[in-house]
Design a protein around this motif. Structure first.
Motif, short mmCIF file in Angstrom:
data_model
loop_
_atom_site.label_atom_id
_atom_site.label_comp_id
_atom_site.label_asym_id
_atom_site.label_seq_id
_atom_site.Cartn_x
_atom_site.Cartn_y
_atom_site.Cartn_z
N GLN A 138 0.78 8.77 19.84
CA GLN A 138 -0.07 9.12 18.71
C GLN A 138 0.62 8.62 17.45
O GLN A 138 1.78 8.96 17.20
CB GLN A 138 -0.29 10.62 18.63
N ARG A 141 -0.97 7.65 10.32
CA ARG A 141 -1.00 6.66 9.24
C ARG A 141 -0.73 7.33 7.89
O ARG A 141 -0.66 8.54 7.78
CB ARG A 141 -2.37 5.96 9.21
N SER A 145 -4.59 9.96 8.99
CA SER A 145 -5.37 9.77 10.21
C SER A 145 -4.42 9.54 11.39
O SER A 145 -3.28 9.12 11.22
CB SER A 145 -6.32 8.58 10.06
N GLU A 147 -4.15 7.87 15.37
CA GLU A 147 -4.72 7.04 16.43
C GLU A 147 -3.83 7.14 17.66
O GLU A 147 -2.61 7.26 17.55
CB GLU A 147 -4.83 5.58 15.98
N LYS A 148 -4.45 7.07 18.82
CA LYS A 148 -3.73 7.20 20.08
C LYS A 148 -3.86 5.92 20.88
O LYS A 148 -4.96 5.37 21.02
CB LYS A 148 -4.28 8.38 20.88
N PHE A 149 -2.73 5.44 21.43
CA PHE A 149 -2.70 4.20 22.19
C PHE A 149 -1.86 4.38 23.44
O PHE A 149 -1.13 5.38 23.59
CB PHE A 149 -2.10 3.06 21.36
N GLY A 368 -5.95 14.54 18.35
CA GLY A 368 -6.63 13.36 18.86
C GLY A 368 -6.38 13.14 20.33
O GLY A 368 -5.25 12.96 20.75
N SER A 372 -7.57 4.98 21.06
CA SER A 372 -8.23 4.11 20.10
C SER A 372 -7.96 2.67 20.46
O SER A 372 -6.96 2.35 21.09
CB SER A 372 -7.72 4.39 18.68
N SER A 373 -8.83 1.76 20.04
CA SER A 373 -8.62 0.34 20.25
C SER A 373 -8.10 -0.29 18.99
O SER A 373 -8.32 0.21 17.89
CB SER A 373 -9.92 -0.33 20.68
N ASN A 374 -7.38 -1.40 19.14
CA ASN A 374 -6.85 -2.11 17.99
C ASN A 374 -7.03 -3.60 18.19
O ASN A 374 -6.80 -4.09 19.27
CB ASN A 374 -5.38 -1.80 17.80
#
Length: 374
Positions: A138, A141, A145, A147-149, A368, A372-374
């Protein structure tokens, strides 16, 4: 009938899908290799999905799974492999690697063929599954926010993330890893060290300054560099290294340790015994763990599996043990996973932050659940 609608004759056969980066692969050569090996090994007609800038692999992999694929062949660079692996988590489909980029990090660490497409395709259709660990992270930012990858090889902040952020993408396409030479120079000239608070496996908050921190699921890099000599892809643990050089002498210690001891001595039984006699150097700190929480003093570049993922002010990362099945040659020896119940206790780098002083009971508030996509 579209290319992603198998013939009725193949309905009882397992179906594979190829997710390919059209910039990285020779599609015609790849189609020929797949056609040679799918039928003789009992597979039905393969499905084909192309990645794009907007969808580096997660979306089309989900489409492949919805279409019934029980194996996905990732044909592209490390970014394609990471994206496909991320989409496969939590399911039964396996990942097959068709190395096509400059790094091929996961394939290197699994000791798979790197420069023989036909052999790689053959392995996909005739091989066995091996369960490996996956890192989940996780990333918080600057705007708060989260984001998880997922990552399969390494996550890093410091010199490697700065180097990747400074690398020209077009130059990398033309000359491969040579493109990093100029970026390495820029990164080494960067005097901004990481000032961070961290907590490893609930062992208390610590404060440390470091030039670089790398969290590894695997240990090998291109050019025969063994950055994390004890890392195993299926032991349920991260191997973590902090680079903390003090001037030129510190960098010399790091280079000797990584390039000579890890890269040369540890490649043989005799060398490993000699390496075991060497003392740890202050400039290079190794630890192991299952979960790491980090809060930074300011935003820093972060990389996952060799790709830049913007900047982070905090992150939480943990091991998802044996979460991904990867195809390996059937002739390879499948060993039992090297699971360790608890990592070896080592003294943690930096200073312990006592409760009531500068401590923060929660360095990173978990939030979260969706990748998430990047």
């Amino acid at each position: 009938m579209s290319e992603n609608q198998p013939d009725a004759f193949d309905e009882q056969k397992p179906v594979a899908a190829v997710v390919y980066n059209p910039i990285k692969v020779d599609v015609d050569e790849l189609r020929d290799a797949v056609a040679r090996h799918e039928g003789p090994n009992g597979w039905g007609e393969t499905l084909w999905f192309e990645t794009s800038v907007d969808d580096p692999g997660q979306g089309v992999t989900a489409e492949a799974l919805d279409a019934g694929a029980s194996m996905v062949l990732a044909a592209g660079g490390d970014g394609t492999v990471r994206s496909v692996a991320e989409a496969l988590l939590g399911g039964d489909a396996s990942l097959a690697l068709l190395p096509s980029g400059t790094g091929n990090l996961l394939a290197r660490n699994l000791e798979l063929t790197l420069n023989d497409l036909d052999h790689a395709v053959q392995t996909a259709f005739s091989g066995d599954d091996r369960a490996i660990d996956v890192g989940l992270i996780q990333v918080r930012r600057e705007n708060s926010s989260v984001e998880k990858f997922a990552f399969v090889v390494m996550a890093g902040l410091g010199i490697d993330a700065t180097m990747i952020a400074n690398t020209d993408d077009e130059l990398k396409k033309r000359v491969g890893w040579l493109a990093y030479v100029g970026a390495i120079g820029k990164a080494l000239r960067d005097k901004n060290e990481l000032r961070m608070r961290y907590n490893l496996d609930g062992q208390g908050n610590h404060s440390v300054r470091a030039h670089t921190i790398i969290i590894g699921n695997c240990g090998s890099l291109p050019a025969n560099i063994l950055l994390l000599p004890e890392a195993a892809v299926d032991d349920g643990l991260f191997d973590i290294v902090m680079l903390r050089p003090q001037g030129v002498g510190g960098w010399v210690q790091i280079i000797v340790k990584i390039v000579w001891e890890n890269g040369v001595l540890r490649r043989s039984a005799v060398g490993r015994r000699l390496a075991g006699l060497s003392r740890e150097v202050r400039a290079l700190n190794y630890v192991k763990g299952k979960e790491l929480v980090v809060k930074l003093d300011r935003a820093h570049d972060i990389e996952l599996d060799g790709d830049s993922f913007g900047t982070a002010v905090a992150f939480r990362t943990w091991v998802d043990a044996e979460a991904l099945r990867v195809r390996i040659p059937a002739s390879a020896t499948l060993e039992d996973p090297q699971v360790e119940d608890e990592p070896e206790q080592r003294s943690l780098p930096g200073e312990r932050i006592e409760e009531g002083a500068d401590a923060e009971s929660d360095l990173f508030e978990a939030s979260g659940d969706e990748l998430s996509s990047n």
